[in-house]
Design a protein around this motif. Structure first.
Motif, PDB file in Angstrom:
ATOM      1  N   GLN A  62       0.748  -1.067  -0.093  1.00  0.00           N
ATOM      2  CA  GLN A  62      -0.095   0.035   0.016  1.00  0.00           C
ATOM      3  C   GLN A  62       0.780   1.239  -0.055  1.00  0.00           C
ATOM      4  O   GLN A  62       0.596   2.318  -0.598  1.00  0.00           O
ATOM      5  CB  GLN A  62      -1.013  -0.031   1.156  1.00  0.00           C
ATOM      6  CG  GLN A  62      -2.102   1.284   1.210  1.00  0.00           C
ATOM      7  CD  GLN A  62      -2.832   1.083  -0.143  1.00  0.00           C
ATOM      8  OE1 GLN A  62      -3.406  -0.149  -0.328  1.00  0.00           O
ATOM      9  NE2 GLN A  62      -2.994   2.046  -0.930  1.00  0.00           N
ATOM     10  N   LYS A  63       2.005   1.216   0.709  1.00  0.00           N
ATOM     11  CA  LYS A  63       2.956   2.445   0.833  1.00  0.00           C
ATOM     12  C   LYS A  63       3.314   2.615  -0.591  1.00  0.00           C
ATOM     13  O   LYS A  63       3.350   3.658  -1.081  1.00  0.00           O
ATOM     14  CB  LYS A  63       4.235   1.993   1.684  1.00  0.00           C
ATOM     15  CG  LYS A  63       3.964   2.231   3.090  1.00  0.00           C
ATOM     16  CD  LYS A  63       5.341   1.847   3.862  1.00  0.00           C
ATOM     17  CE  LYS A  63       5.133   1.189   5.111  1.00  0.00           C
ATOM     18  NZ  LYS A  63       6.405   0.480   5.762  1.00  0.00           N
ATOM     19  N   LEU A  64       3.539   1.399  -1.408  1.00  0.00           N
ATOM     20  CA  LEU A  64       4.344   1.770  -2.797  1.00  0.00           C
ATOM     21  C   LEU A  64       2.917   2.261  -3.617  1.00  0.00           C
ATOM     22  O   LEU A  64       3.462   3.176  -4.597  1.00  0.00           O
ATOM     23  CB  LEU A  64       4.648   0.432  -3.297  1.00  0.00           C
ATOM     24  CG  LEU A  64       5.876  -0.498  -2.639  1.00  0.00           C
ATOM     25  CD1 LEU A  64       6.035  -1.487  -3.337  1.00  0.00           C
ATOM     26  CD2 LEU A  64       6.870   0.606  -2.738  1.00  0.00           C
ATOM     27  N   VAL A  65       1.860   1.679  -3.423  1.00  0.00           N
ATOM     28  CA  VAL A  65       0.805   2.351  -4.156  1.00  0.00           C
ATOM     29  C   VAL A  65       0.479   3.810  -4.037  1.00  0.00           C
ATOM     30  O   VAL A  65       0.313   4.511  -5.014  1.00  0.00           O
ATOM     31  CB  VAL A  65      -0.521   1.372  -3.949  1.00  0.00           C
ATOM     32  CG1 VAL A  65      -2.001   2.273  -4.393  1.00  0.00           C
ATOM     33  CG2 VAL A  65      -0.336  -0.177  -4.369  1.00  0.00           C
ATOM     34  N   ASP A  66       0.539   4.160  -2.661  1.00  0.00           N
ATOM     35  CA  ASP A  66       0.365   5.643  -2.500  1.00  0.00           C
ATOM     36  C   ASP A  66       1.587   6.580  -3.028  1.00  0.00           C
ATOM     37  O   ASP A  66       1.173   7.583  -3.747  1.00  0.00           O
ATOM     38  CB  ASP A  66       0.335   5.709  -0.894  1.00  0.00           C
ATOM     39  CG  ASP A  66      -0.768   5.134  -0.261  1.00  0.00           C
ATOM     40  OD1 ASP A  66      -1.743   4.950  -0.908  1.00  0.00           O
ATOM     41  OD2 ASP A  66      -0.759   4.769   1.111  1.00  0.00           O
ATOM     42  N   THR A  90      -2.036   0.874  -9.124  1.00  0.00           N
ATOM     43  CA  THR A  90      -3.356   1.373  -9.047  1.00  0.00           C
ATOM     44  C   THR A  90      -3.983   0.713  -7.638  1.00  0.00           C
ATOM     45  O   THR A  90      -4.381   1.672  -6.742  1.00  0.00           O
ATOM     46  CB  THR A  90      -4.247   0.473  -9.931  1.00  0.00           C
ATOM     47  OG1 THR A  90      -3.942   0.671 -11.212  1.00  0.00           O
ATOM     48  CG2 THR A  90      -5.918   0.895  -9.696  1.00  0.00           C
ATOM     49  N   LEU A  91      -3.708  -0.642  -7.086  1.00  0.00           N
ATOM     50  CA  LEU A  91      -3.959  -0.773  -5.915  1.00  0.00           C
ATOM     51  C   LEU A  91      -3.251  -2.516  -5.503  1.00  0.00           C
ATOM     52  O   LEU A  91      -3.073  -2.934  -6.367  1.00  0.00           O
ATOM     53  CB  LEU A  91      -5.453  -0.879  -5.822  1.00  0.00           C
ATOM     54  CG  LEU A  91      -6.140  -1.849  -6.600  1.00  0.00           C
ATOM     55  CD1 LEU A  91      -6.405  -3.418  -6.168  1.00  0.00           C
ATOM     56  CD2 LEU A  91      -7.551  -1.362  -7.041  1.00  0.00           C
ATOM     57  N   VAL A  92      -3.639  -2.778  -4.187  1.00  0.00           N
ATOM     58  CA  VAL A  92      -2.894  -3.923  -3.751  1.00  0.00           C
ATOM     59  C   VAL A  92      -4.406  -4.590  -3.207  1.00  0.00           C
ATOM     60  O   VAL A  92      -5.230  -3.802  -2.383  1.00  0.00           O
ATOM     61  CB  VAL A  92      -2.017  -4.038  -2.902  1.00  0.00           C
ATOM     62  CG1 VAL A  92      -2.150  -3.265  -1.569  1.00  0.00           C
ATOM     63  CG2 VAL A  92      -1.584  -5.207  -2.347  1.00  0.00           C
ATOM     64  N   ARG A  93      -4.680  -5.954  -3.338  1.00  0.00           N
ATOM     65  CA  ARG A  93      -5.659  -6.446  -2.614  1.00  0.00           C
ATOM     66  C   ARG A  93      -5.395  -8.023  -2.467  1.00  0.00           C
ATOM     67  O   ARG A  93      -4.351  -8.688  -3.058  1.00  0.00           O
ATOM     68  CB  ARG A  93      -6.906  -6.390  -3.562  1.00  0.00           C
ATOM     69  CG  ARG A  93      -7.073  -7.037  -4.893  1.00  0.00           C
ATOM     70  CD  ARG A  93      -8.291  -7.120  -5.665  1.00  0.00           C
ATOM     71  NE  ARG A  93      -7.912  -7.679  -7.178  1.00  0.00           N
ATOM     72  CZ  ARG A  93      -8.082  -6.981  -8.279  1.00  0.00           C
ATOM     73  NH1 ARG A  93      -8.752  -5.917  -8.175  1.00  0.00           N
ATOM     74  NH2 ARG A  93      -7.697  -7.422  -9.077  1.00  0.00           N
ATOM     75  N   GLY A  94      -6.189  -8.502  -1.502  1.00  0.00           N
ATOM     76  CA  GLY A  94      -5.958 -10.058  -1.268  1.00  0.00           C
ATOM     77  C   GLY A  94      -6.331 -10.239   0.436  1.00  0.00           C
ATOM     78  O   GLY A  94      -6.740  -9.457   1.080  1.00  0.00           O
ATOM     79  N   LYS A  95      -5.962 -11.623   0.613  1.00  0.00           N
ATOM     80  CA  LYS A  95      -6.227 -11.893   1.867  1.00  0.00           C
ATOM     81  C   LYS A  95      -5.183 -13.077   2.103  1.00  0.00           C
ATOM     82  O   LYS A  95      -4.749 -13.908   1.384  1.00  0.00           O
ATOM     83  CB  LYS A  95      -7.744 -12.760   2.102  1.00  0.00           C
ATOM     84  CG  LYS A  95      -8.678 -12.098   2.015  1.00  0.00           C
ATOM     85  CD  LYS A  95      -9.074 -11.188   3.253  1.00  0.00           C
ATOM     86  CE  LYS A  95     -10.318 -10.454   3.166  1.00  0.00           C
ATOM     87  NZ  LYS A  95     -10.532  -9.494   4.163  1.00  0.00           N
ATOM     88  N   GLY A  96      -4.612 -12.947   3.396  1.00  0.00           N
ATOM     89  CA  GLY A  96      -3.547 -13.936   3.763  1.00  0.00           C
ATOM     90  C   GLY A  96      -2.390 -13.751   2.836  1.00  0.00           C
ATOM     91  O   GLY A  96      -1.787 -12.434   2.405  1.00  0.00           O
ATOM     92  N   LEU A  97      -1.827 -14.887   2.303  1.00  0.00           N
ATOM     93  CA  LEU A  97      -0.715 -14.608   1.424  1.00  0.00           C
ATOM     94  C   LEU A  97      -1.436 -14.753  -0.080  1.00  0.00           C
ATOM     95  O   LEU A  97      -0.196 -15.247  -0.754  1.00  0.00           O
ATOM     96  CB  LEU A  97       0.482 -15.445   1.734  1.00  0.00           C
ATOM     97  CG  LEU A  97       1.043 -14.904   2.897  1.00  0.00           C
ATOM     98  CD1 LEU A  97       2.323 -16.253   3.423  1.00  0.00           C
ATOM     99  CD2 LEU A  97       1.860 -13.651   2.827  1.00  0.00           C
ATOM    100  N   LEU A  98      -2.331 -14.599  -0.404  1.00  0.00           N
ATOM    101  CA  LEU A  98      -2.927 -14.550  -1.571  1.00  0.00           C
ATOM    102  C   LEU A  98      -3.380 -13.156  -2.350  1.00  0.00           C
ATOM    103  O   LEU A  98      -4.355 -12.723  -1.736  1.00  0.00           O
ATOM    104  CB  LEU A  98      -3.966 -15.444  -1.757  1.00  0.00           C
ATOM    105  CG  LEU A  98      -4.631 -15.574  -3.451  1.00  0.00           C
ATOM    106  CD1 LEU A  98      -3.669 -16.267  -4.312  1.00  0.00           C
ATOM    107  CD2 LEU A  98      -5.898 -16.481  -3.322  1.00  0.00           C
ATOM    108  N   ASN A  99      -2.329 -12.576  -2.674  1.00  0.00           N
ATOM    109  CA  ASN A  99      -2.492 -10.987  -3.173  1.00  0.00           C
ATOM    110  C   ASN A  99      -2.365 -10.538  -4.593  1.00  0.00           C
ATOM    111  O   ASN A  99      -1.644 -11.441  -5.270  1.00  0.00           O
ATOM    112  CB  ASN A  99      -1.467 -10.220  -2.260  1.00  0.00           C
ATOM    113  CG  ASN A  99      -1.993 -10.343  -0.487  1.00  0.00           C
ATOM    114  OD1 ASN A  99      -2.901  -9.883  -0.160  1.00  0.00           O
ATOM    115  ND2 ASN A  99      -1.011 -11.015   0.063  1.00  0.00           N
TER     116      ASN A  99
END
Ligand SMILES: *Cc1c(COP(=O)(O)O)cnc(C)c1O
Length: 427
Positions: A345-349, A356-365
């Motif tokens: 998220q830091k990199l995205v910001d 554009t964005l990061v998304r996911g759950k656990g280690l599936l991102n």
């Protein structure tokens, strides 16, 4: 920036594949010859973080010593009997697996696609014999952008033109609704529910680009299924076995690691499909789980597989699940997932032009690249990652999936994040 040009040694292997193998994949130009934990090495001895984990089949890490040991020992004793006879591994494994996931019965298969095919067959037969659907009228609701495998029936309900195009005629009996849309699912279920046998969903759509449905979606779909006497089928081939920070993704945000049935979050599928990491990445194993009232529709001669339930598969899968539990890999995936997304998220910001964005759950991102799916940006991003020692692969053009083995530790994860950050800076 260091170069990604394959060496002479690597080129030898790449050109052999190119000349003698069907061109049904487009791999990164990296030739691997060894793996251990979250690392792999290429033929020139270069080390990489594996951030694909064979599409989440290697959750327990490459060549896990316990899994390999069991595989070698069983291979020296008995490898295959077929199901024409009993073997001394199958019953033990079936007991272990059904207790682990809390279902009455399991039907063992080998690959994920076979598991999905098996679930479809069980679901249709249940529809005719238990629900009373008129012969050949059974329908199964699926979701847009799904990925459930590569057989002719499964690609019949794919929405990916590459997966589906020119492979017809297609198997009828499937209807697609947009993923993550409860209203659309309810509308589909309201349309002649008497002929709907099942709903087949991925709890997170992995191949599509790690699409996480809104909280409550799975529970709402499961409830809508129950109201209409329709089977809720969860394809957890990619999301299951700890990957998303829960033993099963249908456990949602429950923090139990998948071993409780917390009312708020636990959604119990009627049919559960497992594959990939069920094998620890060592050997093809898949499984379909259901309770007796459903599984009993399958009688001798109606379904099977020469290799399904073979002694090596049974021994390997049991050990693979024990490793998940003993090493608390589900909990690790959950904790490290938060750190990974925070770092991304830091990199995205900081880099909205590239990311554009990061998304996911656990280690599936997934990291979504701010460019069109037709652009080469994500591919070049992955080439740059490879040159710095991290392997990942774009999916659907501009999305990069990051899914390291769940044995990765915090220090290693942060090192991997800094490699990603370096590539972002240089691009
Ligand atoms: C990989 C995958 C499959 C197919 O598994 P194979 O072993 O490749 O046949 C099915 N469903 C999902 C969700 C998958 O990720």
């Amino acid at each position: 920036m260091s170069t990604n040009t394959p060496t002479t040694k690597a080129n030898h292997h790449i050109s052999l594949e190119d000349r003698h193998g069907a061109h049904n994949y487009h791999p990164l130009p990296v030739v691997l010859s060894e793996g251990k934990g979250c690392y792999v090495w290429d033929v020139d001895g270069k080390q990489y973080f594996d951030f694909l984990s064979a599409y989440s089949a290697v959750n327990q890490g490459h060549c896990h010593p316990r899994i390999i040991d069991v595989m070698v020992k069983q291979s020296q004793k008995l490898t295959l009997t077929s199901r024409a006879f009993h073997n001394d591994q199958l019953g033990e494994y079936e007991k272990y697996l059904t207790e682990y996931f809390k279902f009455d019965k399991v039907l063992p298969m080998n690959t994920g696609a076979e598991g999905v095919e098996t679930a479809i067959k069980i679901c249709r037969k249940w529809g005719y014999e238990k629900k009373g659907i008129p012969t050949d009228q059974a329908r199964i609701i699926v979701c847009g952008q799904n990925f459930h495998g590569r057989t002719t029936t499964i690609i019949s309900f794919s929405s990916d033109p590459d997966a589906k195009g020119q492979f017809g005629p297609y198997t009828p009996g499937f209807e697609s609704v947009p993923y993550g849309d409860v209203a659309a699912m309810r509308a589909a279920l309201d349309n002649d529910p008497a002929t709907i046998a099942g709903v087949l969903v991925e709890p997170i759509q992995g191949e599509a680009g790690v699409f996480v449905p809104e909280h409550g979606y799975l529970k709402a779909v499961a409830e809508a299924c129950r109201e209409n006497n329709v089977l809720f089928i969860a394809d957890e081939i990619q999301t299951g076995i700890g990957r998303t920070g829960a033993l099963l993704r249908v456990c949602g945000d429950c923090s139990c690691g998948g071993h409780c049935e917390q009312q708020e979050t636990y959604v119990r599928p009627d049919i559960l499909i497992l594959g990939k990491a069920l094998s620890g990445g060592a050997y093809p194993v898949s499984a379909v789980l259901a309770d007796d009232a459903i599984m009993e529709v399958i009688q001798p001669g109606q379904h099977g597989s020469t290799f399904g339930g073979n002694p090596v598969a049974c021994a390997v899968a049991q050990e693979a699940l024990e490793v998940i539990r003993d090493e608390k890999l589900t909990q690790n995936a959950r904790a490290l997932g938060h750190i990974f997304r925070a770092e991304m998220q830091k990199l995205v910001d900081e880099n909205p032009n590239l990311l554009t964005l990061v998304r996911g759950k656990g280690l599936l991102n997934a990291l979504v690249i701010n460019d069109s799916p037709e652009s080469k940006t994500a591919w070049n991003f992955c080439l740059n990652l490879a040159s710095k020692g991290l392997l990942a692969k774009p999916t659907h053009g501009n999305i990069i999936r990051f899914a390291p083995p769940l044995v990765i530790n915090k220090e290693q994860l942060l090192e991997a994040c800094s490699i990603i950050a370096e590539v972002v800076r240089e691009m």
